[in-house]
Design a protein around this motif. Structure first.
Motif, short mmCIF file in Angstrom:
data_model
loop_
_atom_site.label_atom_id
_atom_site.label_comp_id
_atom_site.label_asym_id
_atom_site.label_seq_id
_atom_site.Cartn_x
_atom_site.Cartn_y
_atom_site.Cartn_z
N UNK A 10 5.24 50.89 -5.79
CA UNK A 10 4.48 50.54 -4.59
C UNK A 10 3.27 49.67 -4.92
N UNK A 11 3.03 48.71 -4.03
CA UNK A 11 1.90 47.80 -4.22
C UNK A 11 0.63 48.32 -3.56
N UNK A 12 0.74 49.47 -2.86
CA UNK A 12 -0.43 50.12 -2.26
C UNK A 12 -0.40 51.59 -2.61
N UNK A 13 -1.55 52.25 -2.53
CA UNK A 13 -1.64 53.68 -2.87
C UNK A 13 -0.90 54.52 -1.84
N UNK A 14 -0.57 55.72 -2.23
CA UNK A 14 0.19 56.61 -1.35
C UNK A 14 -0.57 56.91 -0.06
N UNK A 15 -1.86 57.14 -0.16
CA UNK A 15 -2.65 57.43 1.03
C UNK A 15 -2.61 56.30 2.04
N UNK A 16 -2.66 55.06 1.56
CA UNK A 16 -2.58 53.90 2.44
C UNK A 16 -1.20 53.81 3.09
N UNK A 17 -0.16 54.10 2.32
CA UNK A 17 1.20 54.07 2.87
C UNK A 17 1.37 55.13 3.95
N UNK A 18 0.83 56.31 3.74
CA UNK A 18 0.92 57.38 4.74
C UNK A 18 0.16 56.99 6.01
N UNK A 19 -0.96 56.30 5.85
CA UNK A 19 -1.74 55.88 7.02
C UNK A 19 -0.94 54.90 7.87
N UNK A 20 -0.23 53.98 7.24
CA UNK A 20 0.60 53.02 7.98
C UNK A 20 1.75 53.76 8.66
N UNK A 21 2.37 54.68 7.94
CA UNK A 21 3.47 55.46 8.53
C UNK A 21 2.98 56.25 9.73
N UNK A 22 1.79 56.77 9.66
CA UNK A 22 1.23 57.53 10.78
C UNK A 22 1.02 56.64 12.00
N UNK A 23 0.60 55.40 11.80
CA UNK A 23 0.41 54.47 12.90
C UNK A 23 1.76 54.12 13.54
N UNK A 24 2.78 53.96 12.71
CA UNK A 24 4.12 53.68 13.25
C UNK A 24 4.59 54.85 14.11
N UNK A 25 4.35 56.05 13.65
CA UNK A 25 4.80 57.24 14.37
C UNK A 25 4.03 57.42 15.68
N UNK A 26 2.72 57.26 15.63
CA UNK A 26 1.90 57.55 16.81
C UNK A 26 1.92 56.42 17.84
N UNK A 27 1.88 55.18 17.38
CA UNK A 27 1.78 54.05 18.31
C UNK A 27 3.13 53.50 18.75
N UNK A 28 4.14 53.68 17.91
CA UNK A 28 5.45 53.09 18.21
C UNK A 28 6.56 54.14 18.28
N UNK A 29 6.17 55.41 18.41
CA UNK A 29 7.14 56.50 18.53
C UNK A 29 8.11 56.56 17.35
N UNK A 30 7.64 56.09 16.18
CA UNK A 30 8.43 56.22 14.97
C UNK A 30 9.33 55.06 14.65
N UNK A 31 9.40 54.03 15.52
CA UNK A 31 10.26 52.88 15.27
C UNK A 31 9.52 51.60 15.65
N UNK A 32 9.52 50.62 14.73
CA UNK A 32 8.83 49.37 14.99
C UNK A 32 9.52 48.24 14.23
N UNK A 33 9.50 47.05 14.83
CA UNK A 33 10.04 45.89 14.13
C UNK A 33 9.03 45.41 13.09
N UNK A 34 9.50 44.66 12.13
CA UNK A 34 8.60 44.10 11.13
C UNK A 34 7.57 43.21 11.81
N UNK A 35 8.00 42.48 12.83
CA UNK A 35 7.07 41.62 13.57
C UNK A 35 6.01 42.45 14.27
#
Length: 249
Positions: A10-35
């Protein structure tokens, strides 16, 4: 995607990766396009930085899919665990998915290596050029430190045996569980006096006989000074003498 030799990491720390995953889950209901994720993170869709972040999410097993990213079951267990134990297990699994970290963890037996040891380990594992190893070592060391905090030290067989041996010794030394050891037989050619839980054991010589007589007389005097009904002073207590290593008290 960060690479060292044949290994990606990984090019980013685990905590940063979890933070992005949390945003995907909360803001996009768990699914989002790369765009859509690019818009959320304020990055260009085709940027190398965005690609590195998405690759890190995949390396840790937090997302699935390509054009459309879906939060994985592993990410769900990290973000919304049923218990603290489940969160720890899921986090450990995420680190173990990164082959390079897994090999480093095994090599150093759950210990954080010093800088030189890490460089040597990376060279032997990855076979990558040394300039690449030196360049990438700082982030890898941070990843390994994070992993060790979660995984702890491996329970090696010899450590388990050592722990078991210590428990057995403690049990054997405990008066509540261990039978009383038989009294040691005194040497036949020595001078032995036992009283009040103390023991004098010395060679049988004229000098040590005089010592024994003096000690017994001192004990007799102290016992006579004690009021009736009170315990007498133990043998040898408060007396200043040195019989060397041959005196066992």
């Amino acid at each position: 995607m960060a690479r060292l030799g044949q290994y990606s990491y990984p090019d980013i720390r685990f905590g940063d990766a979890v933070e992005i995953a949390n945003r995907i889950l909360n803001k996009f209901k768990g699914t989002v396009s790369v765009k859509g994720l690019a818009w959320e993170l304020g990055m260009a869709e085709g940027s190398g930085t965005l690609f590195a972040k998405v690759a890190a999410l995949r390396d840790f097993g937090l997302v699935e899919g390509r054009g459309e990213l879906r939060i994985s079951q592993l990410a769900q267990r990290v973000l919304h665990p049923a218990s603290s134990e489940e969160c720890l297990e899921a986090t450990a699994e995420a680190f173990q998915r990164v082959e390079l970290l897994s090999q480093l963890y095994t090599r150093f037996e759950g210990e954080v290596p010093d800088d030189m040891s890490l460089l040597v380990g990376l060279e032997e594992i990855s076979r990558a050029p040394r300039d690449e190893i030196v360049k990438r070592a700082p982030l890898i060391q941070k990843h390994l430190t994070d992993a060790i905090r979660v995984l702890g030290r491996p329970a090696k067989a010899e450590r388990i045996a050592e722990h078991s041996g210590k428990r057995q010794r403690i049990a054997a030394e405990s008066p509540s569980v261990a039978p009383e050891a038989p009294a040691e037989e005194p040497a036949a050619d020595g001078l032995h006096i036992t009283a009040a839980g103390r023991r004098l054991s010395v060679p049988l010589t004229a000098e040590y006989i005089e010592v024994a007589i003096s000690l017994l007389r001192a004990m007799q005097v102290e016992m006579r000074r004690e009021p009736s009904g009170e315990p007498a002073m133990p043998l040898f207590e408060g007396m200043d003498f040195d019989l060397g290593e041959q005196l066992d008290v």
